[in-house]
Design a protein around this motif. Structure first.
Motif, short mmCIF file in Angstrom:
data_model
loop_
_atom_site.label_atom_id
_atom_site.label_comp_id
_atom_site.label_asym_id
_atom_site.label_seq_id
_atom_site.Cartn_x
_atom_site.Cartn_y
_atom_site.Cartn_z
N ASN A 143 66.23 12.03 68.65
CA ASN A 143 65.06 12.15 69.50
C ASN A 143 65.44 12.84 70.81
OD1 ASN A 143 63.29 11.03 71.81
ND2 ASN A 143 62.07 10.62 69.98
N HIS A 144 64.76 13.95 71.12
CA HIS A 144 65.14 14.73 72.30
C HIS A 144 64.84 14.01 73.61
CE1 HIS A 144 64.85 17.98 69.20
NE2 HIS A 144 65.96 18.35 69.81
N ASP A 145 63.82 13.16 73.63
CA ASP A 145 63.54 12.37 74.83
C ASP A 145 64.69 11.40 75.10
OD1 ASP A 145 60.51 12.83 75.72
OD2 ASP A 145 60.63 12.92 73.54
N ASN A 146 65.16 10.72 74.05
CA ASN A 146 66.28 9.81 74.20
C ASN A 146 67.54 10.55 74.63
OD1 ASN A 146 64.89 7.46 73.52
ND2 ASN A 146 65.32 7.66 71.34
N MET A 147 67.76 11.71 74.02
CA MET A 147 68.95 12.48 74.37
C MET A 147 68.92 12.86 75.85
SD MET A 147 71.83 13.76 73.33
CE MET A 147 71.80 13.92 71.53
N GLY A 148 67.78 13.36 76.31
CA GLY A 148 67.67 13.74 77.72
C GLY A 148 67.86 12.55 78.65
N SER A 149 67.30 11.41 78.29
CA SER A 149 67.43 10.21 79.13
C SER A 149 68.86 9.71 79.17
CB SER A 149 66.50 9.11 78.62
OG SER A 149 65.14 9.47 78.76
N ILE A 150 69.56 9.79 78.04
CA ILE A 150 70.97 9.37 78.01
C ILE A 150 71.80 10.25 78.93
CG2 ILE A 150 73.03 9.24 76.55
CD1 ILE A 150 71.14 8.40 74.24
N PHE A 151 71.55 11.55 78.91
CA PHE A 151 72.27 12.45 79.82
C PHE A 151 71.95 12.12 81.28
CE2 PHE A 151 73.59 15.01 76.30
CZ PHE A 151 74.68 15.76 76.77
N ARG A 152 70.70 11.82 81.55
CA ARG A 152 70.32 11.47 82.93
C ARG A 152 71.04 10.21 83.38
NH1 ARG A 152 64.06 11.14 85.18
NH2 ARG A 152 64.60 10.75 87.37
N ASN A 153 71.12 9.22 82.51
CA ASN A 153 71.85 7.99 82.84
C ASN A 153 73.34 8.27 83.02
OD1 ASN A 153 69.49 6.48 82.63
ND2 ASN A 153 69.81 5.99 80.48
N ALA A 154 73.90 9.10 82.16
CA ALA A 154 75.33 9.42 82.25
C ALA A 154 75.65 10.10 83.58
CB ALA A 154 75.74 10.31 81.08
N ALA A 155 74.75 10.98 84.03
CA ALA A 155 74.97 11.63 85.31
C ALA A 155 74.85 10.64 86.46
CB ALA A 155 73.97 12.78 85.49
N ALA A 156 73.86 9.75 86.38
CA ALA A 156 73.63 8.79 87.45
C ALA A 156 74.82 7.86 87.64
CB ALA A 156 72.37 7.98 87.17
N PHE A 157 75.47 7.48 86.54
CA PHE A 157 76.59 6.54 86.62
C PHE A 157 77.94 7.23 86.46
CE2 PHE A 157 72.97 3.83 85.32
CZ PHE A 157 72.99 2.96 86.39
N GLU A 158 77.92 8.56 86.57
CA GLU A 158 79.13 9.39 86.62
C GLU A 158 80.04 9.19 85.42
OE1 GLU A 158 81.02 9.16 90.43
OE2 GLU A 158 79.28 10.02 91.46
N ALA A 159 79.46 9.19 84.22
CA ALA A 159 80.28 9.23 83.01
C ALA A 159 81.02 10.57 82.98
CB ALA A 159 79.41 9.08 81.77
N ASP A 160 82.21 10.56 82.42
CA ASP A 160 83.03 11.77 82.42
C ASP A 160 82.59 12.78 81.37
OD1 ASP A 160 85.37 11.30 84.41
OD2 ASP A 160 85.16 9.42 83.32
N CYS A 161 82.01 12.30 80.28
CA CYS A 161 81.56 13.23 79.24
C CYS A 161 80.69 12.50 78.23
CB CYS A 161 82.75 13.89 78.54
SG CYS A 161 83.66 12.77 77.46
N ILE A 162 80.02 13.28 77.41
CA ILE A 162 79.27 12.76 76.26
C ILE A 162 79.76 13.49 75.02
CG2 ILE A 162 77.00 12.57 75.16
CD1 ILE A 162 75.74 12.27 77.88
N LEU A 163 80.16 12.71 74.02
CA LEU A 163 80.62 13.25 72.75
C LEU A 163 79.62 12.85 71.68
CD1 LEU A 163 84.36 12.11 73.04
CD2 LEU A 163 83.34 14.24 73.89
N MET A 164 79.14 13.79 70.91
CA MET A 164 78.13 13.47 69.90
C MET A 164 78.49 14.10 68.57
SD MET A 164 75.16 15.76 71.65
CE MET A 164 75.95 15.59 73.26
N ASP A 165 78.10 13.41 67.50
CA ASP A 165 78.40 13.94 66.17
C ASP A 165 77.40 15.04 65.82
OD1 ASP A 165 76.10 12.46 65.72
OD2 ASP A 165 76.81 11.60 63.85
N GLU A 166 77.71 15.72 64.72
CA GLU A 166 76.91 16.88 64.33
C GLU A 166 75.49 16.50 63.88
OE1 GLU A 166 79.26 18.58 61.27
OE2 GLU A 166 79.01 16.88 59.88
N THR A 167 75.24 15.22 63.61
CA THR A 167 73.89 14.81 63.21
C THR A 167 72.99 14.53 64.41
OG1 THR A 167 74.34 12.43 63.08
CG2 THR A 167 74.87 13.76 61.13
N SER A 168 73.56 14.52 65.60
CA SER A 168 72.75 14.33 66.81
C SER A 168 72.05 15.63 67.18
CB SER A 168 73.63 13.87 67.97
OG SER A 168 74.15 12.57 67.75
N CYS A 169 70.92 15.53 67.87
CA CYS A 169 70.15 16.72 68.22
C CYS A 169 70.80 17.49 69.37
CB CYS A 169 68.72 16.34 68.57
SG CYS A 169 68.55 15.28 70.03
#
Length: 281
Positions: A143-169
C-alpha cells in the motif's frame, strides 16, 4: 514564449517557459500521472508540492529533470529555481492546462520530474551504517499510503535506512512520496531480493532484529535494545511469514484486547519512537 514573474530578476525570464498547449511534447512526462505512476519509470518519478521539491533539491542522490509550475505559484519559488541547475527546464502553465496535462486537479500547482542517480544496494547500505544504528526492514508492504507514512516516521525518528524486499511497492511512486512529505527522498533505502536474504544480511552485520506482530512474545516496552536494532514489519492482514516469526524475536505493541489491530504505518511510528535515540534508552 517566455514569461516574467513580477518583482523577480531577469534570471526568471531566462529560466521559465510558458506553454499554452497541453499536447506540447515537452510536457509528455507529466501527462496523465495518475494512471502512469503505478510503477517506477526507469528511476524517474513525479514529485509534487513545494515541500517535496525542497527535499528533492537538497539530496545529491537525486536529480531534477524539469519543473511544471502553475502561473500563480512561480513567485513563491524563486529560491528553489536558483537551486536548479541552469539546464533544468521550468515550464509554466495555467490551471486549466495543468489539469488537462496531469489528468486531475493539482492543488499544489508544483510538479517535478526527478531521477534517482545511483540506486543503493542492500549490501552497500548495511556496510555503510554506523556502529550504532536503527534500520527498518519491510516485507510485502504493497500500500503506497502505508509506504509513505513509514518513510515519514523513519525520517522523524532518524532511522538510518529502510530495507525492503522485492514484493514491497515502489517508495518513489508519486503518492508514496507525497504522503511521506518528501521523506522517501531523504531516508536511504534499497528494494531488492527476498526478505529471508535481508534478514540474514542484517544478522550477519550484528543487528538485533525485532519482528513486530500482534502475537509477539514480548511487550515492545520490555524489549532490550542493542547498539544495532532492525525493526521488521509485514503487510497488513497476513503480517510476517510464520517461518520468520518462529526464528526471530517477536514483539507486540500493547493495546485493547477487543480491537488489537493497528495500521502498519502507525505500528512503525510507535516502534521507531521506542528504539530511536530520542527515547532516552
Amino acid at each position: 514564449m517566455k514569461t516574467l514573474v513580477p518583482e523577480e530578476g531577469d534570471w526568471v525570464q531566462d529560466r521559465v517557459t510558458r506553454i499554452t498547449d497541453p499536447e506540447d511534447d515537452r510536457l509528455s512526462a507529466y501527462r496523465n500521472v495518475r494512471e502512469r505512476d503505478l510503477v517506477g519509470r526507469d528511476g524517474r518519478f513525479i514529485a509534487e508540492g513545494k515541500v517535496v521539491l525542497n527535499v528533492l533539491l537538497s539530496n545529491p542522490a537525486f536529480a531534477v529533470e524539469s519543473l511544471l509550475v502553475l502561473e500563480n505559484r512561480l513567485a513563491g519559488l524563486s529560491e528553489q529555481l536558483k537551486l536548479c541547475p541552469p539546464d533544468v527546464p521550468v515550464y509554466c502553465v495555467s490551471r486549466e492546462i495543468m489539469d488537462a496535462i496531469a489528468g486531475f486537479p493539482m492543488h499544489r500547482g508544483i510538479l517535478a520530474v526527478g531521477r534517482r542517480n545511483a540506486p543503493l544496494s542492500i549490501d552497500t547500505l548495511i556496510d555503510t551504517m554506523p556502529d550504532k544504528a536503527l534500520a527498518v526492514a519491510l516485507c510485502g508492504i504493497s500500500n503506497h499510503d502505508n509506504m509513505g507514512s513509514i518513510f515519514r516516521n523513519a525520517a522523524a525518528f532518524e532511522a538510518d535506512c529502510i530495507l525492503m524486499d522485492e514484493t514491497s511497492c515502489d517508495p518513489l511512486y508519486r503518492k508514496a512520496i507525497r504522503v511521506s512529505v518528501g521523506a522517501a527522498l531523504k531516508v536511504p533505502f534499497a528494494r531488492e531480493g527476498s526478505i529471508e536474504a535481508i534478514v540474514t544480511k542484517l544478522q550477519t552485520a550484528g543487528f538485533n532484529i525485532f519482528a513486530l506482530s500482534p502475537a509477539g512474545t514480548t511487550d515492545i516496552y520490555h524489549a532490550r535494545p542493542s547498539r544495532r536494532v532492525a525493526l521488521l514489519l509485514g503487510t497488513e492482514g497476513d503480517g510476517l511469514p510464520n517461518f520468520l516469526l518462529q526464528k526471530l524475536k517477536t514483539v507486540k505493541i500493547p493495546m485493547s484486547r477487543s480491537f488489537d489491530s493497528l495500521n502498519v504505518a502507525t505500528a512503525s511510528g510507535i516502534a521507531l519512537s521506542r528504539f530511536s535515540r530520542f527515547s532516552g534508552l
